[in-house]
Every structure is written in C-alpha cells, then in structure tokens.
Design an enzyme around this catalytic site. Structure first.
Site, PDB file in Angstrom:
ATOM      1  N   HIS A 131      30.427  58.092  50.882  1.00 16.13           N
ATOM      2  CA  HIS A 131      31.066  58.186  52.207  1.00 16.13           C
ATOM      3  C   HIS A 131      32.520  58.659  52.001  1.00 16.13           C
ATOM      4  O   HIS A 131      33.463  57.911  52.230  1.00 16.13           O
ATOM      5  CB  HIS A 131      31.025  56.824  52.907  1.00 16.13           C
ATOM      6  CG  HIS A 131      31.349  56.858  54.364  1.00 16.13           C
ATOM      7  ND1 HIS A 131      31.542  58.026  55.073  1.00 16.13           N
ATOM      8  CD2 HIS A 131      31.529  55.851  55.267  1.00 16.13           C
ATOM      9  CE1 HIS A 131      31.808  57.739  56.328  1.00 16.13           C
ATOM     10  NE2 HIS A 131      31.810  56.439  56.474  1.00 16.13           N
ATOM     11  N   ASP A 219      32.229  45.777  52.389  1.00 15.74           N
ATOM     12  CA  ASP A 219      31.395  46.517  53.340  1.00 15.74           C
ATOM     13  C   ASP A 219      30.179  45.645  53.654  1.00 15.74           C
ATOM     14  O   ASP A 219      29.963  44.631  52.982  1.00 15.74           O
ATOM     15  CB  ASP A 219      30.979  47.859  52.702  1.00 15.74           C
ATOM     16  CG  ASP A 219      30.211  48.782  53.641  1.00 15.74           C
ATOM     17  OD1 ASP A 219      30.234  48.551  54.870  1.00 15.74           O
ATOM     18  OD2 ASP A 219      29.589  49.747  53.146  1.00 15.74           O
ATOM     19  N   CYS A 259      35.352  49.446  56.116  1.00 19.43           N
ATOM     20  CA  CYS A 259      35.128  50.704  56.846  1.00 19.43           C
ATOM     21  C   CYS A 259      34.623  50.467  58.266  1.00 19.43           C
ATOM     22  O   CYS A 259      34.762  51.342  59.115  1.00 19.43           O
ATOM     23  CB  CYS A 259      34.153  51.587  56.066  1.00 19.43           C
ATOM     24  SG  CYS A 259      32.501  50.888  55.882  1.00 19.43           S
ATOM     25  N   ARG A 287      40.726  57.700  60.464  1.00 18.23           N
ATOM     26  CA  ARG A 287      39.594  58.631  60.326  1.00 18.23           C
ATOM     27  C   ARG A 287      39.915  59.919  61.081  1.00 18.23           C
ATOM     28  O   ARG A 287      39.645  61.019  60.599  1.00 18.23           O
ATOM     29  CB  ARG A 287      38.308  57.996  60.884  1.00 18.23           C
ATOM     30  CG  ARG A 287      37.770  56.806  60.114  1.00 18.23           C
ATOM     31  CD  ARG A 287      37.262  57.184  58.740  1.00 18.23           C
ATOM     32  NE  ARG A 287      36.224  58.183  58.794  1.00 18.23           N
ATOM     33  CZ  ARG A 287      34.931  57.961  59.029  1.00 18.23           C
ATOM     34  NH1 ARG A 287      34.510  56.720  59.186  1.00 18.23           N
ATOM     35  NH2 ARG A 287      34.050  58.945  59.054  1.00 18.23           N
TER      36      ARG A 287
END
Ligand code: CP
Ligand code: NVA
Length: 300
Positions: A131, A219, A259, A287
């Site tokens: 990612h 995560d 994230c 982002r």
C-alpha cells in the site's frame, strides 16, 4: 520514453521520495491558502476499485478535481473487468482514454500485468502485498510533526500485511529502522524483509518492538478479503494490541499512526488512537496532498 509506474516505493529513488514529501507540504500550503492551481485541465485519472475505499477514493478524486482534472470511478460491479474481460485488454483500452490510472485490487501480480499493458502511468492504490500511497502520507505526517525520519526508530505491531511490507520498503528508502512484532504465522514476506537488511528486524514481542520508538504503527488484524478469518485472527493477535503500556515503552514524544479504518479495542485501544500521541487525522488528510504530489511527478 518509458512510462513510469508507482507500484511500490522502490519505483522512486530515495531522492524523489524525499522531494515528493516536500512538494506535498507545498501543495498543502497552497490548498490551505485557497490558491487555485490547475495544471491538469483536460487530464483524466481512471480509478479501478476492486475493493472498498473511503480515503483512497476521496483523496484521488478530490486531488484530481483540485488540480483541474477529472477522475472516473470504475468498479468491477459495473465494468466488463468484473465480467471477465482480461487485465491486458482492460489496460490497453483504459490507457487509450485516460492520462493516468489508479488501481486497488487483490493479487499484486494483477497490477504488474496491468502496468505492462498500459501506456500511461499506473498507481498502486493497494494490493494484497503493498500500500505505497499510504506510506507517502505517513512519511509526510511524520516530517510535519517531527522533521526528518532518517535514523529514527519505527515500530510495526500486528499483521505482516500489505502495510507492513510498505513500511519495510519505506525503511530502506527513507533510511530508518523498523522493529516488527507479528505473531507466528503472520510474519511479513521473507524476501521483502531480507531485501531490507538491517533496516527491518523481527522482534519477540510488542513491548520489545516498541522500546524507545519514535513512531508506533499498526493496522487491522483482518484485511480486506480476510473477513472469514476474523475470529481466528482475534485469538492469534491478542498480544499484539497497541495500548497505553506499549506507548509507554516507546519514546516520550512517540507518535501513533494507523492507515484507517481502525477497530478500537482490537489492534488499538480507543485511549491510544483518540489520545494526544495519535496523528491519524493528519495522516488521513495527507493522503490528498501526498497523492497530488505523486500525480504531478508521474504526469510531468
Ligand atoms: N487507508 C486507506 O487506504 O483507506 P481506504 O481503504 O478508506 O481507502
Ligand atoms: N491492511 C488493510 C489496509 C486498509 C487500508 C487492508 O488491506 O484491508
């Protein structure tokens, strides 16, 4: 000239990756000042999503709009890709009508094949293996709060998944040390880890990994596509939660990142993610800015 893709962090040089963060910060300032900057009029980004998304879709679509271009959202539910049209044919067709393509899919091999047949840049917006776009935002966020990450210690706690693999690559490219704590059976890919040499090391426990860290990251325990494994994973990961004790083992001024989406009470406690050391909302916002810098770099 060969088309440049962004499938992993290794597709850009360390110098380009550092410059990209600086540019993201400049673009963020322009955006906050309300300055109109539209270099991409008539340019189109095709966005192929084979998995769900909130942040990635929003940030790419808004980013392209702010840069004066347009984004087209494509899902397998209503494209021929979902009815079996091949990757190779889809890549050739989409790249004849767009200037840049972003894909979120399952097997990493699929995006590599897509890039091979595309004559415009292809961006990895998450595969089962990596990612990288998230790491651009994470690195920008660290830089904004604490300055250069070079030589710092980062802790990864949880699943050896796509985010973990991108952190391993980031440790190589941005030159920091990554301490990894994952339960047996959920370790990161051995080849990705080995390629990072001393930059990424496995530790025995979450507490050991967090010792003196400047940044603690986690995560979800079950990623998209692993929903059936949720119960089994909850058991396996019980000792791999980022909580107050883990943050206590880290440096006093350590930051916490995730994230998102997050599951409070599983991989992280509410106390940590909603606490003073957490920078997850800046991380999510970045982002947008980091990917605008990426679009600029790839579109030229
Ligand atoms: N972090 C991230 O990629 O979020 P989305 O799945 O909402 O895009
Ligand atoms: N590891 C997670 C990240 C989501 C942004 C997943 O792949 O679902």
């Amino acid at each position: 000239m060969q088309t440049r893709h962004f499938l992993t962090l290794l597709d850009l040089s360390p110098a380009e990756l550092k410059a990209l963060i600086e540019r993201a910060i400049e673009l963020k300032a322009l955006n906050k000042a309300g300055t109109i900057y539209e270099p991409f009029r008539y340019r189109v980004l095709a966005m192929v999503f084979e998995k769900s998304s909130t942040r990635t879709r929003m940030s790419f679509e808004v980013g392209m709009a702010q840069l004066g271009g347009h984004a087209v959202f494509l899902s397998p539910r209503d494209t021929q890709l979902g009815r079996g049209e091949t990757i190779e044919d889809s890549a050739r067709v989409l790249s004849r009508m767009s200037d840049i393509i972003m894909i979120r899919t399952f097997e990493h091999e699929k995006i590599e094949r897509f890039a091979e047949y595309s004559n415009v840049p292809v961006i990895n917006a998450l595969t089962d293996l990596y990612h990288p776009c998230q790491l651009l935002a994470d690195m920008q966020t660290y830089y904004e709060h604490r300055g250069s990450i070079q030589g710092r210690t980062v802790t990864w706690i949880g699943d050896g998944n796509n985010m973990c693999h991108s952190y391993i690559n980031a440790a190589r490219q941005y030159d920091f040390r990554l301490n990894i704590a994952c339960p047996d059976g959920y370790l990161p890919d051995a080849a990705i880890l080995q390629a990072a040499g001393d930059h990424a090391v496995l530790t025995d426990s979450a507490m050991a990994a967090a010792e003196g860290a400047d940044l603690v990251v986690t995560d979800v325990w079950a990623s998209m596509g692993q929903e059936q494994e949720q119960a089994r994973r909850e058991q396996a990961f019980a000792d791999y939660q980022v909580n107050a004790s883990v943050m206590q083992a880290a440096a006093d001024d350590a930051l916490f990142m995730h994230c998102l989406p997050a599951h409070r009470g599983e991989e992280v406690t509410a106390e940590v993610i909603d606490g003073a050391q957490s920078v997850v909302w800046d991380e999510a916002e970045n982002r947008l800015h980091a990917q605008k810098a990426l679009l600029e770099l790839l579109l030229g």
